[in-house]
Each structure stands twice: as structure tokens, then as C-alpha cells.
Scaffold this motif. Sequence first.
Motif, PDB file in Angstrom:
ATOM      1  N   ILE A 122      -2.670 -61.601 -24.093  1.00  0.00           N
ATOM      2  CA  ILE A 122      -1.242 -61.342 -23.899  1.00  0.00           C
ATOM      3  C   ILE A 122      -0.961 -60.966 -22.448  1.00  0.00           C
ATOM      4  CG2 ILE A 122       0.660 -59.775 -24.510  1.00  0.00           C
ATOM      5  CD1 ILE A 122      -0.560 -59.736 -27.375  1.00  0.00           C
ATOM      6  N   ALA A 123      -1.808 -60.119 -21.862  1.00  0.00           N
ATOM      7  CA  ALA A 123      -1.605 -59.696 -20.475  1.00  0.00           C
ATOM      8  C   ALA A 123      -1.659 -60.889 -19.524  1.00  0.00           C
ATOM      9  CB  ALA A 123      -2.644 -58.654 -20.083  1.00  0.00           C
ATOM     10  N   ALA A 124      -2.563 -61.816 -19.756  1.00  0.00           N
ATOM     11  CA  ALA A 124      -2.667 -62.993 -18.895  1.00  0.00           C
ATOM     12  C   ALA A 124      -1.387 -63.819 -18.960  1.00  0.00           C
ATOM     13  CB  ALA A 124      -3.868 -63.843 -19.295  1.00  0.00           C
ATOM     14  N   PHE A 125      -0.828 -63.972 -20.156  1.00  0.00           N
ATOM     15  CA  PHE A 125       0.409 -64.734 -20.293  1.00  0.00           C
ATOM     16  C   PHE A 125       1.572 -64.005 -19.618  1.00  0.00           C
ATOM     17  CE2 PHE A 125       4.351 -65.932 -22.363  1.00  0.00           C
ATOM     18  CZ  PHE A 125       4.291 -67.309 -22.285  1.00  0.00           C
ATOM     19  N   VAL A 126       1.688 -62.716 -19.851  1.00  0.00           N
ATOM     20  CA  VAL A 126       2.778 -61.934 -19.257  1.00  0.00           C
ATOM     21  C   VAL A 126       2.665 -61.938 -17.736  1.00  0.00           C
ATOM     22  CG1 VAL A 126       3.775 -59.615 -19.074  1.00  0.00           C
ATOM     23  CG2 VAL A 126       3.156 -60.534 -21.319  1.00  0.00           C
ATOM     24  N   ASP A 127       1.458 -61.809 -17.207  1.00  0.00           N
ATOM     25  CA  ASP A 127       1.255 -61.861 -15.745  1.00  0.00           C
ATOM     26  C   ASP A 127       1.694 -63.207 -15.184  1.00  0.00           C
ATOM     27  OD1 ASP A 127       0.280 -59.293 -15.680  1.00  0.00           O
ATOM     28  OD2 ASP A 127      -1.838 -59.889 -15.547  1.00  0.00           O
ATOM     29  N   ALA A 128       1.338 -64.286 -15.857  1.00  0.00           N
ATOM     30  CA  ALA A 128       1.734 -65.620 -15.390  1.00  0.00           C
ATOM     31  C   ALA A 128       3.256 -65.762 -15.406  1.00  0.00           C
ATOM     32  CB  ALA A 128       1.090 -66.693 -16.259  1.00  0.00           C
ATOM     33  N   ASP A 154      14.004 -67.770 -14.505  1.00  0.00           N
ATOM     34  CA  ASP A 154      15.144 -67.040 -15.050  1.00  0.00           C
ATOM     35  C   ASP A 154      14.612 -65.919 -15.948  1.00  0.00           C
ATOM     36  OD1 ASP A 154      17.696 -66.325 -16.038  1.00  0.00           O
ATOM     37  OD2 ASP A 154      17.489 -67.755 -17.692  1.00  0.00           O
ATOM     38  N   PRO A 155      14.998 -64.656 -15.685  1.00  0.00           N
ATOM     39  CA  PRO A 155      14.454 -63.533 -16.473  1.00  0.00           C
ATOM     40  C   PRO A 155      14.720 -63.667 -17.976  1.00  0.00           C
ATOM     41  CG  PRO A 155      15.617 -62.705 -14.553  1.00  0.00           C
ATOM     42  CD  PRO A 155      15.870 -64.177 -14.608  1.00  0.00           C
ATOM     43  N   GLU A 156      15.876 -64.167 -18.365  1.00  0.00           N
ATOM     44  CA  GLU A 156      16.169 -64.303 -19.793  1.00  0.00           C
ATOM     45  C   GLU A 156      15.284 -65.368 -20.443  1.00  0.00           C
ATOM     46  OE1 GLU A 156      20.351 -64.886 -20.278  1.00  0.00           O
ATOM     47  OE2 GLU A 156      20.835 -62.933 -19.388  1.00  0.00           O
ATOM     48  N   ALA A 157      15.067 -66.469 -19.743  1.00  0.00           N
ATOM     49  CA  ALA A 157      14.195 -67.525 -20.267  1.00  0.00           C
ATOM     50  C   ALA A 157      12.758 -67.030 -20.341  1.00  0.00           C
ATOM     51  CB  ALA A 157      14.291 -68.776 -19.403  1.00  0.00           C
ATOM     52  N   SER A 158      12.338 -66.288 -19.337  1.00  0.00           N
ATOM     53  CA  SER A 158      10.987 -65.738 -19.321  1.00  0.00           C
ATOM     54  C   SER A 158      10.798 -64.755 -20.476  1.00  0.00           C
ATOM     55  CB  SER A 158      10.728 -65.048 -17.980  1.00  0.00           C
ATOM     56  OG  SER A 158       9.416 -64.551 -17.941  1.00  0.00           O
ATOM     57  N   GLN A 159      11.801 -63.929 -20.704  1.00  0.00           N
ATOM     58  CA  GLN A 159      11.730 -62.971 -21.804  1.00  0.00           C
ATOM     59  C   GLN A 159      11.631 -63.708 -23.147  1.00  0.00           C
ATOM     60  OE1 GLN A 159      15.074 -60.303 -22.048  1.00  0.00           O
ATOM     61  NE2 GLN A 159      14.060 -58.973 -23.523  1.00  0.00           N
ATOM     62  N   ALA A 160      12.366 -64.781 -23.296  1.00  0.00           N
ATOM     63  CA  ALA A 160      12.307 -65.571 -24.530  1.00  0.00           C
ATOM     64  C   ALA A 160      10.925 -66.187 -24.724  1.00  0.00           C
ATOM     65  CB  ALA A 160      13.381 -66.661 -24.511  1.00  0.00           C
ATOM     66  N   ARG A 161      10.311 -66.682 -23.638  1.00  0.00           N
ATOM     67  CA  ARG A 161       8.964 -67.259 -23.735  1.00  0.00           C
ATOM     68  C   ARG A 161       7.936 -66.190 -24.103  1.00  0.00           C
ATOM     69  NH1 ARG A 161      10.945 -70.294 -19.487  1.00  0.00           N
ATOM     70  NH2 ARG A 161      10.081 -68.870 -17.931  1.00  0.00           N
ATOM     71  N   VAL A 162       8.069 -64.993 -23.516  1.00  0.00           N
ATOM     72  CA  VAL A 162       7.138 -63.913 -23.851  1.00  0.00           C
ATOM     73  C   VAL A 162       7.297 -63.529 -25.316  1.00  0.00           C
ATOM     74  CG1 VAL A 162       6.582 -61.477 -23.436  1.00  0.00           C
ATOM     75  CG2 VAL A 162       6.929 -63.017 -21.500  1.00  0.00           C
ATOM     76  N   LEU A 163       8.514 -63.426 -25.797  1.00  0.00           N
ATOM     77  CA  LEU A 163       8.743 -63.095 -27.206  1.00  0.00           C
ATOM     78  C   LEU A 163       8.150 -64.172 -28.114  1.00  0.00           C
ATOM     79  CD1 LEU A 163       9.984 -61.232 -29.305  1.00  0.00           C
ATOM     80  CD2 LEU A 163      12.125 -62.478 -29.037  1.00  0.00           C
ATOM     81  N   ALA A 164       8.348 -65.439 -27.774  1.00  0.00           N
ATOM     82  CA  ALA A 164       7.770 -66.535 -28.565  1.00  0.00           C
ATOM     83  C   ALA A 164       6.248 -66.453 -28.546  1.00  0.00           C
ATOM     84  CB  ALA A 164       8.243 -67.883 -28.026  1.00  0.00           C
ATOM     85  N   PHE A 165       5.661 -66.113 -27.399  1.00  0.00           N
ATOM     86  CA  PHE A 165       4.212 -65.989 -27.285  1.00  0.00           C
ATOM     87  C   PHE A 165       3.697 -64.850 -28.164  1.00  0.00           C
ATOM     88  CE2 PHE A 165       0.232 -64.569 -25.440  1.00  0.00           C
ATOM     89  CZ  PHE A 165      -0.438 -65.764 -25.235  1.00  0.00           C
ATOM     90  N   LEU A 166       4.404 -63.716 -28.159  1.00  0.00           N
ATOM     91  CA  LEU A 166       3.989 -62.574 -28.981  1.00  0.00           C
ATOM     92  C   LEU A 166       4.051 -62.911 -30.464  1.00  0.00           C
ATOM     93  CD1 LEU A 166       5.689 -59.630 -27.052  1.00  0.00           C
ATOM     94  CD2 LEU A 166       3.258 -60.234 -27.081  1.00  0.00           C
ATOM     95  N   LYS A 167       5.103 -63.594 -30.882  1.00  0.00           N
ATOM     96  CA  LYS A 167       5.211 -64.001 -32.290  1.00  0.00           C
ATOM     97  C   LYS A 167       4.116 -64.997 -32.657  1.00  0.00           C
ATOM     98  CE  LYS A 167      10.125 -63.138 -32.880  1.00  0.00           C
ATOM     99  NZ  LYS A 167      11.444 -63.718 -33.177  1.00  0.00           N
ATOM    100  N   ALA A 168       3.850 -65.939 -31.762  1.00  0.00           N
ATOM    101  CA  ALA A 168       2.787 -66.915 -32.011  1.00  0.00           C
ATOM    102  C   ALA A 168       1.427 -66.218 -32.074  1.00  0.00           C
ATOM    103  CB  ALA A 168       2.787 -67.990 -30.926  1.00  0.00           C
ATOM    104  N   SER A 169       1.227 -65.201 -31.245  1.00  0.00           N
ATOM    105  CA  SER A 169      -0.029 -64.434 -31.267  1.00  0.00           C
ATOM    106  C   SER A 169      -0.212 -63.750 -32.608  1.00  0.00           C
ATOM    107  CB  SER A 169      -0.032 -63.379 -30.164  1.00  0.00           C
ATOM    108  OG  SER A 169       0.071 -63.961 -28.904  1.00  0.00           O
TER     109      SER A 169
END
Length: 108
Positions: free
Chosen positions: A34-40, A47-62
Amino acid sequence: MLAIACALLWAAWVSRELSEPRQEIVTVRLAETIAAFVDAEARGAQDPEASQARVLAFLKASERAVTEMGTNGRVVLVGEAVLAGGVPDATDELRMRIARQLGEGGEQ
């Protein structure tokens, strides 16, 4: 009579061994993944909102990937939380499952 009792006990033992799934214990380095994805995401000038959405999708997928991995008698331990010794590391499998879920549309 003793032979019959032994045969019944042996049959019961074989039935139990064949019907119960074998447990497998693996570890995953979830925090590191998770840290590697968030760092990337943080390094990308996105766009901060798009990035936040991708991080949320990554966390749910994890979360879904770890749940999937923990089926059929398989026990998944978060490597950062345990001293697992010689337990196999399944982090690469976790990453592949997350990527597959994100590729399928992320949200379910």
C-alpha cells in the motif's frame, strides 16, 4: 473383531483426511504494498481528487484480494504484524490480484 474395528477406524481417519481442506499459511507485506502505491501517487503531479479516488480503489482492491486469498483453508498473515519464520511470502500473488481487480474496473 479387532480387524473390523481397525478397518473402521482407518476408514474414518481416511475420510476425515480427504474431506478436510489442508491449511496453508502465507504472509503478505500489505503495508509495504500500500505504501508503495501511495508514494507513487504522491509523486505524480496528478489531480488530487483523481489521485484520492485511485488510492481508495487500490485500498478496496487490496482488501478484496486478501479476502480472496484467505479461502479454502488458506490463512493469510500480514507480514508486518507477525514473525512468520519460514512461512511462504505471497506478496507477489497479492499484487497480481490487486492489479487484476483494478483492471476489471476496481469497484465491485
